[in-house]
Design a protein around this motif. Structure first.
Motif, mmCIF file in Angstrom:
data_model
loop_
_atom_site.group_PDB
_atom_site.id
_atom_site.type_symbol
_atom_site.label_atom_id
_atom_site.label_comp_id
_atom_site.label_asym_id
_atom_site.label_seq_id
_atom_site.Cartn_x
_atom_site.Cartn_y
_atom_site.Cartn_z
ATOM 1 N N LYS A 1 9.095 24.781 -5.156
ATOM 2 C CA LYS A 1 8.820 26.174 -4.619
ATOM 3 C C LYS A 1 7.577 26.040 -3.927
ATOM 4 N N HIS A 2 7.347 26.384 -2.809
ATOM 5 C CA HIS A 2 6.305 26.268 -2.020
ATOM 6 C C HIS A 2 5.532 25.395 -1.679
ATOM 7 N N GLY A 3 6.219 24.204 -1.338
ATOM 8 C CA GLY A 3 5.614 22.984 -1.313
ATOM 9 C C GLY A 3 6.263 22.102 -0.693
ATOM 10 N N LEU A 4 5.634 21.056 -0.123
ATOM 11 C CA LEU A 4 6.293 19.745 0.712
ATOM 12 C C LEU A 4 5.570 18.480 0.300
ATOM 13 N N ALA A 5 6.306 17.517 0.235
ATOM 14 C CA ALA A 5 5.674 16.318 -0.207
ATOM 15 C C ALA A 5 6.170 14.983 0.521
ATOM 16 N N VAL A 6 5.209 14.181 1.224
ATOM 17 C CA VAL A 6 5.677 12.989 1.975
ATOM 18 C C VAL A 6 4.964 11.687 1.173
ATOM 19 N N MET A 7 5.840 10.764 1.223
ATOM 20 C CA MET A 7 5.415 9.338 0.562
ATOM 21 C C MET A 7 5.722 8.472 1.483
ATOM 22 N N ALA A 8 4.853 7.541 1.348
ATOM 23 C CA ALA A 8 4.815 6.271 2.473
ATOM 24 C C ALA A 8 4.386 4.854 1.687
ATOM 25 N N ALA A 9 4.899 3.912 2.180
ATOM 26 C CA ALA A 9 4.564 2.486 1.832
ATOM 27 C C ALA A 9 4.435 1.534 2.908
ATOM 28 N N GLY A 10 3.478 0.943 2.998
ATOM 29 C CA GLY A 10 3.550 -0.209 4.015
ATOM 30 C C GLY A 10 2.461 -1.333 3.585
ATOM 31 N N THR A 11 1.936 -1.980 4.599
ATOM 32 C CA THR A 11 1.223 -3.459 4.157
ATOM 33 C C THR A 11 -0.157 -3.033 4.540
ATOM 34 N N HIS B 1 0.855 -1.183 -0.060
ATOM 35 C CA HIS B 1 0.041 0.046 -0.046
ATOM 36 C C HIS B 1 0.804 1.325 -0.049
ATOM 37 N N THR B 2 0.390 2.095 -0.779
ATOM 38 C CA THR B 2 1.222 3.402 -0.819
ATOM 39 C C THR B 2 0.345 4.622 -0.530
ATOM 40 N N GLY B 3 0.847 5.963 -0.184
ATOM 41 C CA GLY B 3 0.221 7.103 0.194
ATOM 42 C C GLY B 3 1.119 8.252 -0.040
ATOM 43 N N VAL B 4 0.603 9.272 -0.431
ATOM 44 C CA VAL B 4 1.081 10.593 -0.415
ATOM 45 C C VAL B 4 0.350 11.740 0.392
ATOM 46 N N PHE B 5 1.141 12.837 0.761
ATOM 47 C CA PHE B 5 0.603 13.874 1.330
ATOM 48 C C PHE B 5 1.421 15.096 0.756
ATOM 49 N N TYR B 6 0.618 15.903 0.227
ATOM 50 C CA TYR B 6 1.199 17.269 -0.233
ATOM 51 C C TYR B 6 0.670 18.564 0.667
ATOM 52 N N ALA B 7 1.429 19.422 0.696
ATOM 53 C CA ALA B 7 1.161 20.934 1.368
ATOM 54 C C ALA B 7 1.845 21.736 0.311
ATOM 55 N N PHE B 8 0.903 22.638 -0.308
ATOM 56 C CA PHE B 8 1.503 23.617 -0.969
ATOM 57 C C PHE B 8 0.963 25.119 -0.353
ATOM 58 N N SER B 9 1.892 26.060 -0.271
ATOM 59 C CA SER B 9 1.673 27.329 0.313
ATOM 60 C C SER B 9 2.979 28.070 0.221
ATOM 61 N N ASP B 10 2.834 29.399 0.084
ATOM 62 C CA ASP B 10 4.062 30.412 0.375
ATOM 63 C C ASP B 10 4.240 30.415 1.826
ATOM 64 N N ARG B 11 3.466 29.991 2.737
ATOM 65 C CA ARG B 11 3.696 29.892 4.003
ATOM 66 C C ARG B 11 4.579 28.765 4.530
ATOM 67 N N ILE B 12 5.042 27.815 3.587
ATOM 68 C CA ILE B 12 5.774 26.537 3.882
ATOM 69 C C ILE B 12 7.151 26.913 3.987
ATOM 70 N N LYS B 13 7.912 26.513 5.044
ATOM 71 C CA LYS B 13 9.327 26.889 5.239
ATOM 72 C C LYS B 13 10.148 25.368 5.572
ATOM 73 N N ALA B 14 11.540 25.544 5.703
ATOM 74 C CA ALA B 14 12.457 24.239 5.634
ATOM 75 C C ALA B 14 12.084 23.681 6.947
ATOM 76 N N CYS B 15 11.750 24.429 8.052
ATOM 77 C CA CYS B 15 11.436 24.123 9.421
ATOM 78 C C CYS B 15 10.313 23.001 9.322
ATOM 79 N N HIS B 16 9.235 23.126 8.329
ATOM 80 C CA HIS B 16 8.090 22.324 8.460
ATOM 81 C C HIS B 16 8.494 20.860 7.989
ATOM 82 N N ALA B 17 9.563 20.805 7.066
ATOM 83 C CA ALA B 17 9.833 19.628 6.729
ATOM 84 C C ALA B 17 10.583 18.777 7.735
ATOM 85 N N GLU B 18 11.457 19.545 8.707
ATOM 86 C CA GLU B 18 11.902 18.765 9.853
ATOM 87 C C GLU B 18 10.862 18.411 10.835
ATOM 88 N N CYS B 19 9.911 19.173 10.926
ATOM 89 C CA CYS B 19 8.810 18.905 11.817
ATOM 90 C C CYS B 19 7.813 17.369 11.385
#
Length: 288
Positions: A250-260, A207-225
């Motif tokens: 630009k202005h985005g953050l992506a998460v990819m995950a895979a599991g069972t 099983h796979t999944g993605v989560f995206y966040a797009f905004s000019d509010r996104i900063k590098a610290c959000h990826a660390e969080c």
């Protein structure tokens, strides 16, 4: 803000069964309201309810699911300062497509005004044996707008022995900051032609999944969080999960995950969503 009626190209869909849902939400003194809606069977807005200043909307498919030849078109217009939380009632079920049919398609568009917010957290997509699905999402952002969305993909009804038995899955996401294309994602899975279980691909994961966040509010610290949030998720015995986090061009953050299991991916992506909801929007986590 003018809604673009031509976002979804239906020129190639003649003779197909097209179901449409169009909705506009606006910010008023008492919070976000559903200003207008239009839908044709089997799609409908099952429920709209206040969530503080936000509006929660549950989309319902009153059919058994997407049959071959079905085309779902959904358009969402979110006015300045409006806030929409969007989900659906159950799994998106995609039924088999005979060789003579073109399969199923979902086209979805979001237009966000200045400082508008969309949180799109639908239930997983379930691809039955011999299913064919094309999915396309277009997001357009004005200044200060935030769009967050997740998707979980199931390989089939695993309890019935279906595991990557579908024919094909194609997925596209285009995100625009004003008129600038800032993100373009393309995914094509054809299980019969690809070694999905090979090392370096999915291996034993299904099983796979993605989560995206797009905004000019996104900063590098959000990826660390986000990384810290995923690292803190408890280990589930017998259910491995792998994930990756990246800032986009630009202005985005992506998460990819895979599991069972679908619930495993949902748990991880929901944790990310709740954390960003609190860190970036200053809003309390919610459950759904």
């Amino acid at each position: 803000m003018h809604i673009r009626q031509s976002i979804i190209d239906t020129s190639s869909l003649e003779g197909q069964r097209i179901s449409q849902l169009r909705a506009a939400v606006e910010k008023r003194e008492r919070g976000t309201i559903l200003a207008s809606k239009y839908h044709t069977a089997p799609l409908k807005i099952a429920k709209a309810f206040p969530m503080g200043d936000a509006l929660g909307v549950i989309v319902m498919d009153v059919s058994p699911g997407l049959l071959s030849g079905d085309r779902y078109e959904l358009q969402w217009k979110i006015g300045h300062e409006a806030h929409l939380f969007l989900t659906n009632q159950s799994f998106t079920k995609v039924h088999p497509a005979p060789d003579s049919m073109g399969g199923s398609a979902i086209r979805q568009s979001f237009e966000l005004g200045r400082n508008a917010i969309v949180e799109s957290m639908p239930q997983p997509v379930m691809l039955y044996r011999d299913a064919v699905l094309e999915s396309e999402t277009v997001v357009r952002l004005e200044a200060g707008a935030v769009w967050m969305g997740a998707e979980v993909l199931c390989p089939g009804r695993t309890l019935r022995g279906e595991r990557f038995a579908y024919r094909s899955y194609k997925n596209r996401l285009n995100v625009y900051d004003g008129e600038e294309l800032i993100y373009a994602q393309r995914q094509v899975i054809v299980p019969e032609q690809q070694l999905l279980s090979a090392p370096g691909c999915l291996a034993e994961l299904t099983h796979t999944g993605v989560f995206y966040a797009f905004s000019d509010r996104i900063k590098a610290c959000h990826a660390e969080c986000v990384r810290s949030t995923l690292e803190a998720i408890p280990n589930r015995s017998g259910h491995p999960i792998q994930w990756g986090v990246s800032l986009t061009y630009k202005h985005g953050l992506a998460v990819m995950a895979a599991g069972t299991a679908a619930w495993l991916i949902q748990e991880a992506l929901a944790a990310v969503w709740r954390m960003l909801r609190e860190e970036m929007l200053g809003l309390s986590p919610i459950s759904f």
